[in-house]
Design a protein around this motif. Structure first.
Motif, PDB file in Angstrom:
ATOM      1  N   GLY A   1       0.793  -1.218   0.000  1.00 34.94           N
ATOM      2  CA  GLY A   1       0.000   0.000   0.000  1.00 34.94           C
ATOM      3  C   GLY A   1       0.825   1.266   0.000  1.00 34.94           C
ATOM      4  O   GLY A   1       0.271   2.370   0.033  1.00 34.94           O
ATOM      5  N   TYR A   2       2.161   1.127  -0.039  1.00 29.83           N
ATOM      6  CA  TYR A   2       2.975   2.341  -0.097  1.00 29.83           C
ATOM      7  C   TYR A   2       4.265   2.169  -0.893  1.00 29.83           C
ATOM      8  O   TYR A   2       4.932   3.152  -1.219  1.00 29.83           O
ATOM      9  CB  TYR A   2       3.318   2.852   1.305  1.00 29.83           C
ATOM     10  N   GLN A   3       4.622   0.945  -1.251  1.00 37.20           N
ATOM     11  CA  GLN A   3       5.836   0.725  -2.027  1.00 37.20           C
ATOM     12  C   GLN A   3       5.480   0.416  -3.480  1.00 37.20           C
ATOM     13  O   GLN A   3       5.114  -0.716  -3.818  1.00 37.20           O
ATOM     14  CB  GLN A   3       6.663  -0.421  -1.422  1.00 37.20           C
ATOM     15  N   ASN A   4       5.582   1.429  -4.314  1.00 40.04           N
ATOM     16  CA  ASN A   4       5.209   1.286  -5.717  1.00 40.04           C
ATOM     17  C   ASN A   4       6.135   0.334  -6.460  1.00 40.04           C
ATOM     18  O   ASN A   4       5.752  -0.292  -7.454  1.00 40.04           O
ATOM     19  CB  ASN A   4       5.217   2.656  -6.403  1.00 40.04           C
TER      20      ASN A   4
ATOM     21  N   SER B   1       8.248 -11.562  -5.835  1.00 39.30           N
ATOM     22  CA  SER B   1       8.169 -11.769  -4.382  1.00 39.30           C
ATOM     23  C   SER B   1       6.722 -11.776  -3.911  1.00 39.30           C
ATOM     24  O   SER B   1       6.352 -12.532  -3.016  1.00 39.30           O
ATOM     25  CB  SER B   1       8.945 -10.669  -3.647  1.00 39.30           C
ATOM     26  N   VAL B   2       5.888 -10.922  -4.546  1.00 32.36           N
ATOM     27  CA  VAL B   2       4.462 -10.892  -4.207  1.00 32.36           C
ATOM     28  C   VAL B   2       3.819 -12.242  -4.510  1.00 32.36           C
ATOM     29  O   VAL B   2       3.044 -12.779  -3.724  1.00 32.36           O
ATOM     30  CB  VAL B   2       3.742  -9.764  -4.981  1.00 32.36           C
ATOM     31  N   LYS B   3       4.158 -12.805  -5.654  1.00 33.39           N
ATOM     32  CA  LYS B   3       3.565 -14.079  -6.050  1.00 33.39           C
ATOM     33  C   LYS B   3       3.910 -15.207  -5.087  1.00 33.39           C
ATOM     34  O   LYS B   3       3.113 -16.133  -4.888  1.00 33.39           O
ATOM     35  CB  LYS B   3       4.035 -14.447  -7.469  1.00 33.39           C
ATOM     36  N   LYS B   4       5.076 -15.141  -4.474  1.00 35.68           N
ATOM     37  CA  LYS B   4       5.544 -16.227  -3.611  1.00 35.68           C
ATOM     38  C   LYS B   4       5.042 -16.111  -2.175  1.00 35.68           C
ATOM     39  O   LYS B   4       5.073 -17.099  -1.429  1.00 35.68           O
ATOM     40  CB  LYS B   4       7.075 -16.253  -3.599  1.00 35.68           C
ATOM     41  N   ALA B   5       4.591 -14.924  -1.755  1.00 27.12           N
ATOM     42  CA  ALA B   5       4.221 -14.700  -0.358  1.00 27.12           C
ATOM     43  C   ALA B   5       2.910 -15.395  -0.010  1.00 27.12           C
ATOM     44  O   ALA B   5       1.987 -15.456  -0.828  1.00 27.12           O
ATOM     45  CB  ALA B   5       4.111 -13.205  -0.074  1.00 27.12           C
ATOM     46  N   ALA B   6       2.819 -15.924   1.221  1.00 26.92           N
ATOM     47  CA  ALA B   6       1.589 -16.572   1.680  1.00 26.92           C
ATOM     48  C   ALA B   6       0.502 -15.530   1.920  1.00 26.92           C
ATOM     49  O   ALA B   6      -0.660 -15.730   1.547  1.00 26.92           O
ATOM     50  CB  ALA B   6       1.858 -17.366   2.952  1.00 26.92           C
TER      51      ALA B   6
ATOM     52  N   ILE C   1      -0.164 -11.301   1.495  1.00 24.65           N
ATOM     53  CA  ILE C   1       0.305  -9.993   1.053  1.00 24.65           C
ATOM     54  C   ILE C   1      -0.545  -8.925   1.726  1.00 24.65           C
ATOM     55  O   ILE C   1      -1.753  -9.065   1.854  1.00 24.65           O
ATOM     56  CB  ILE C   1       0.269  -9.844  -0.476  1.00 24.65           C
ATOM     57  N   HIS C   2       0.115  -7.853   2.155  1.00 22.70           N
ATOM     58  CA  HIS C   2      -0.526  -6.843   2.998  1.00 22.70           C
ATOM     59  C   HIS C   2      -0.443  -5.475   2.323  1.00 22.70           C
ATOM     60  O   HIS C   2       0.642  -4.948   2.094  1.00 22.70           O
ATOM     61  CB  HIS C   2       0.170  -6.809   4.358  1.00 22.70           C
ATOM     62  N   TYR C   3      -1.599  -4.900   2.026  1.00 24.72           N
ATOM     63  CA  TYR C   3      -1.665  -3.577   1.402  1.00 24.72           C
ATOM     64  C   TYR C   3      -1.693  -2.487   2.475  1.00 24.72           C
ATOM     65  O   TYR C   3      -2.516  -1.577   2.424  1.00 24.72           O
ATOM     66  CB  TYR C   3      -2.905  -3.469   0.513  1.00 24.72           C
ATOM     67  N   ASN C   4      -0.778  -2.582   3.427  1.00 26.09           N
ATOM     68  CA  ASN C   4      -0.721  -1.540   4.453  1.00 26.09           C
ATOM     69  C   ASN C   4      -0.173  -0.255   3.841  1.00 26.09           C
ATOM     70  O   ASN C   4       0.735  -0.279   3.026  1.00 26.09           O
ATOM     71  CB  ASN C   4       0.141  -1.996   5.631  1.00 26.09           C
ATOM     72  N   GLY C   5      -0.754   0.868   4.223  1.00 22.97           N
ATOM     73  CA  GLY C   5      -0.403   2.147   3.625  1.00 22.97           C
ATOM     74  C   GLY C   5      -1.643   2.792   3.027  1.00 22.97           C
ATOM     75  O   GLY C   5      -2.758   2.272   3.134  1.00 22.97           O
TER      76      GLY C   5
ATOM     77  N   GLY D   1      -4.721   3.383  -5.441  1.00 18.24           N
ATOM     78  CA  GLY D   1      -4.007   2.115  -5.358  1.00 18.24           C
ATOM     79  C   GLY D   1      -3.089   1.922  -6.558  1.00 18.24           C
ATOM     80  O   GLY D   1      -3.305   2.480  -7.634  1.00 18.24           O
ATOM     81  N   PHE D   2      -2.054   1.125  -6.382  1.00 17.57           N
ATOM     82  CA  PHE D   2      -1.088   0.884  -7.451  1.00 17.57           C
ATOM     83  C   PHE D   2      -1.669  -0.120  -8.453  1.00 17.57           C
ATOM     84  O   PHE D   2      -2.012  -1.248  -8.091  1.00 17.57           O
ATOM     85  CB  PHE D   2       0.227   0.351  -6.878  1.00 17.57           C
ATOM     86  N   GLU D   3      -1.730   0.302  -9.711  1.00 13.22           N
ATOM     87  CA  GLU D   3      -2.393  -0.504 -10.738  1.00 13.22           C
ATOM     88  C   GLU D   3      -1.759  -1.877 -10.913  1.00 13.22           C
ATOM     89  O   GLU D   3      -2.451  -2.869 -11.111  1.00 13.22           O
ATOM     90  CB  GLU D   3      -2.386   0.250 -12.072  1.00 13.22           C
ATOM     91  N   HIS D   4      -0.440  -1.970 -10.865  1.00 11.83           N
ATOM     92  CA  HIS D   4       0.216  -3.248 -11.118  1.00 11.83           C
ATOM     93  C   HIS D   4       0.103  -4.215  -9.944  1.00 11.83           C
ATOM     94  O   HIS D   4       0.347  -5.420 -10.099  1.00 11.83           O
ATOM     95  CB  HIS D   4       1.690  -3.026 -11.479  1.00 11.83           C
ATOM     96  N   LEU D   5      -0.272  -3.699  -8.759  1.00 18.96           N
ATOM     97  CA  LEU D   5      -0.451  -4.558  -7.593  1.00 18.96           C
ATOM     98  C   LEU D   5      -1.923  -4.879  -7.326  1.00 18.96           C
ATOM     99  O   LEU D   5      -2.229  -5.785  -6.557  1.00 18.96           O
ATOM    100  CB  LEU D   5       0.148  -3.890  -6.348  1.00 18.96           C
TER     101      LEU D   5
END
Length: 491
Positions: A435-438, A444-449, A451-455, A464-468
């Motif tokens: 939620g804050y790192q563009n 890494s996102v695909k591998k995570a159990a 994912i947190h959109y904090n921010g 929101g970031f379109e690619h995420l």
């Protein structure tokens, strides 16, 4: 480069290959110069002349007028060989000197400034400005543009804060329509879960998840992603907690959109007997204190000296004034043992996460006597014994200090209260920052159990970031009539 020898070997002509430059014509007198000497001279010339040609080409490419004689070439290349600066270098040095002189001077208040660089050039031409006048005008224009850019940056941050704090029209519509459905549709009011499944709400052989949210769409994604990613969805029990105003809409959604074989319970904070003013006096004060409500809901620019702060500091202060920090739902995680006394182990999920992997293994982790398992970002060894009282103590201290100790909601007191009571788990379970790192790494996102959109840049917001966003939208049921009628469209 070409060498021409006369038939008698008494003269040598050296010329360029393209014919535009004759370098020299050598007359050879046999009685003075031996053939050995001549041969050595030719070798030396053959070695030096390519360098002369390269320098000539450089001068030509730099836009200097073509030279047709050695005299011209000498005038152009001489300063380079001798290390002397040409007129343009001296002009730049003079300009540096003038700029340094005016850097400490005050700009006249009545100075009229051109709107663009082209206007400045035009004024210089028409008014015959001297160098100092030009420098002062240039300085004033740069300072003006800097102020405008700075003001635009603060306005951008402010608008982003409002966009992140406001409820999108589509999500507000969804809540209203589902609330209306609760009042008119008996099926939307049906008991959750059904009576025969009620005993499973406290059965510790099941995997119990707890979610506290007033965002129906976000809650639906958390529940759907958890169940769809599970290898044993029949073992999942979800306890969804919401506030009183959202309860009817939240209940309608999960009543009308069941996710068997998982079990979903929806409860409002008003339905927990333990959440009374006597048990939670500090939170009552947080929600009712006029000064605190004004801090989080009032004018966020009034009283702020923008000339003495940086955009980054201003952005940080805006984030700390999100109204969510005084919501009771934001504090419920500290009271889970009191709200669910019959459960031995639960997983608490924020409403801005997406589950991408089966989480059953979390119930197999030995917490080694700790009360909390988490991916740690802070470490400590304090031996606090009463977590809830410690949490309340620091909330009270912050209230007494008029929020000068911290302004980030539950996190600082929770870190203090849980210090020494957290068992660290593998970082691969939880990936923060969407939620804050563009520039978040997609692989890494695909591998995570989890994912947190904090921010501020939540995936359901326009900021929101379109690619995420696709990692979140894949769990939104866009075929649902309520979603379509509220124009919550897939991006």
């Amino acid at each position: 480069m070409q060498l021409h020898f006369s038939p008698s070997m008494k003269s040598i002509t050296i010329s360029s290959s393209n014919g535009f430059l004759d370098f020299m014509n050598i007359k050879v007198a046999a009685r003075h110069i031996s053939y050995r000497t001549l041969f050595h001279s030719i070798l030396i010339l053959a070695f030096l002349l390519p360098f002369v040609f390269i320098l000539t080409a450089v001068v030509t490419l730099e836009g200097v007028n073509k030279c047709s004689s050695l005299d011209c070439l000498g005038r152009r290349l001489g300063p380079r060989f001798l290390g002397r600066a040409d007129d343009s270098v001296r002009l730049v040095k003079d300009l540096y000197k003038i700029l340094n002189q005016v850097s400490s001077e005050e700009i006249p208040a009545d100075l009229k400034l051109p709107e663009s660089f082209s206007e400045l050039v035009s004024e210089m031409k028409n008014n015959q400005y001297d160098a100092k006048t030009f420098a002062i005008k240039l300085k004033a224009m740069m300072e003006k543009f800097d102020r405008e850019v700075r003001a635009s940056k603060f306005a951008e941050l402010m608008n982003k804060h409002f966009a992140a704090s406001a409820i999108p029209k589509g999500i507000h519509c969804l809540s209203l329509r589902l609330t209306d459905e609760y009042s008119s549709n008996a099926h939307a009011r049906r008991q959750l879960p059904s009576p025969e499944l009620l005993p499973l709400l406290s059965d510790n052989s099941y995997h119990h998840f707890i979610l506290a949210s007033d965002n129906i769409l976000a809650a639906s994604v958390v529940v759907a992603s958890t169940i769809q990613s599970s290898l044993n969805p029949e073992k999942i029990v979800f306890h969804v907690i919401t506030d009183k105003k959202t309860y009817a809409g939240m209940h309608s959604w999960f009543a009308l959109n069941p996710l068997p074989p998982a079990i979903v319970e929806v409860k409002g904070v008003h339905q927990f007997d333990w959440l009374t003013r006597e048990n939670v006096p500090v939170l009552e004060a947080v929600e009712s204190h006029h000064g605190i409500r004004n801090y989080y809901h009032g004018n966020h620019v009034a009283g702020a000296n923008l000339s003495e702060t940086t955009p980054r500091m201003f952005y940080s202060k805006l984030q700390s004034r999100s109204p969510k920090y005084i919501s009771l739902l934001n504090h419920l995680r500290i009271y889970l043992p009191e709200l669910f006394p019959n459960l031995d182990k639960v997983v608490f999920l924020d409403d801005d996460v997406v589950i991408q992997r089966d989480l059953s293994a979390l119930w197999e982790i030995d917490l080694e006597g700790k009360v909390n398992g988490a991916v740690q970002t802070c470490k400590g060894e304090d031996e606090w014994t009463n977590i809830r009282e410690t949490y309340h103590f620091w909330l009270k201290e912050n209230l007494k200090s008029n929020l000068t100790m911290w302004k980030l909601g539950t996190l600082p007191p929770a870190l203090i209260a849980f210090k020494g009571h957290v068992h660290p788990i593998d970082p691969s379970w939880h990936m923060l920052g969407l939620g804050y790192q563009n520039n978040t790494d997609i692989e890494s996102v695909k591998k995570a159990a989890v994912i947190h959109y904090n921010g501020q840049s939540k995936p359901w917001l326009e900021v929101g970031f379109e690619h995420l966003r696709p990692f979140w939208t894949k769990y939104v049921n866009y075929s649902n009539n309520f979603i379509r009628n509220c124009h919550i469209l897939e991006s």
